[in-house]
Design a protein around this motif. Structure first.
Motif: not given
Length: 316
Positions: A44-50, A54-55, A58-63
């Motif tokens: 679930g966390l891995f899917v949430l990060a992906a 995508l959405i 700019r939040w890629w560092p958190a992801a």
């Protein structure tokens, strides 16, 4: 910068729940309960990060941070879905384990499965003499020998019923676990030879029973401490391989389901799909014993699934 800070906070929080043993919380609530769902939570966390990337790019560092934590957790659990090398052929022992949910499981369906698979050993946690009395008449012609850990006036939920096939001849059943919350059973001799089978049912990790849970799991170490001979430890363990106290106790044993690529198939509760629940029913083999196959079975009337395990015995 804010995205990275949020990611670090989320990553740290995720790590606490996915690996509480790293923070000294392995036997503390609610971490003990949450870590049991580590496989599903990691996915679930891995899917949430992906999805975050995508959405909201700019939040890629958190992801990235959250995805990294999830990736490490997945790296720990995914090998349980990959079967190891098949051991050399030899004489086999089959074991059926099924928590019958305080004696409420369908005895007719269970008897039909025993007739179909003809296991050498049947271990039934949460079964006492009342359940035994309903099951044995349905199997009378198969000549199974039966032992139970509880007295006639005791309820089913605190007992374990063990059946052994006529092929094993005069197996001796001895109660063990005087220091455990429920009495356990050890099978020796007869057709088992030098192999010992221990039917167990440790306490569950719920409020006011956490100390008993840790103590009961620690008792498994006496059969999985290496160099202790050929043992099979089977039953409703009330812990998954994501629980550090269990991993420490059975470090010298092989988990049959994980060895045969079935280690992520949930055995409890049956109302949830197999991919989301938890695997708290286990068969551990120690010494020279190796599992050949593991089947997870759905039998009506219980909140647990059954395990049918075949194990190669050493040459005699």
């Amino acid at each position: 910068m804010r995205s990275l800070l949020v990611g670090l906070l989320l990553g740290a929080g995720s790590a606490v729940f996915l690996a509480p043993e790293l923070f000294g919380l392995a036997d503390s609530m609610p971490f003990t309960q949450v870590v049991a769902f580590r496989p599903a939570a990691a996915v679930g966390l891995f899917v949430l990060a992906a999805l975050t990337v995508l959405i909201r790019r700019r939040w890629w560092p958190a992801a990235l941070v959250v995805g990294a934590v999830a990736g490490v957790a997945l790296g720990v659990v995914l090998p349980r879905a990959v079967a190891g090398p098949v051991p050399p052929a030899g004489n086999e022992l089959s074991v059926l384990s099924f928590n019958v949910f305080k004696g409420r499981a369908d005895v007719t369906a269970l008897a039909a499965e025993i007739r179909r698979s003809r296991p050498d050993v049947v271990v039934l946690p949460e079964a006492g003499q009342p359940f035994q009395g309903r099951l044995l008449p349905l199997l009378a012609d198969l000549r199974y020998r039966s032992s139970v850990t509880t007295a006639a006036d005791e309820a089913d939920d605190g007992g374990i019923v063990v059946l052994t096939s006529a092929r094993l001849r005069d197996v001796k059943a001895t109660p063990v676990g005087l220091d455990t919350e429920d009495r356990w059973m050890r099978l020796t001799g007869g057709g088992l030879g030098d192999v010992e089978v221990i039917a167990v049912h440790p306490a569950s990790p719920v409020p006011r029973r956490m100390s008993a849970w840790v103590t009961d799991l620690g008792m498994l170490r006496q059969w999985c401490d290496g160099g202790q001979g050929d043992h099979i430890v089977v039953g409703d363990i009330n812990a998954t391989l994501d629980h550090a106290p269990l991993r420490a106790a059975v470090a010298g044993c092989t988990d049959a389901a994980a060895d045969r690529g079935q280690g992520l198939v949930a055995t409890w509760p049956t109302r949830w799909p197999r991919w989301f629940g938890v695997q708290i029913d286990h068969v551990f083999t120690g010494g020279t014993l190796r599992p050949v196959s593991v089947q997870v079975l759905d039998l009506p009337g219980s909140d647990h699934r059954a395990l049918l395990t075949r194990i190669v015995l050493p040459p005699r």
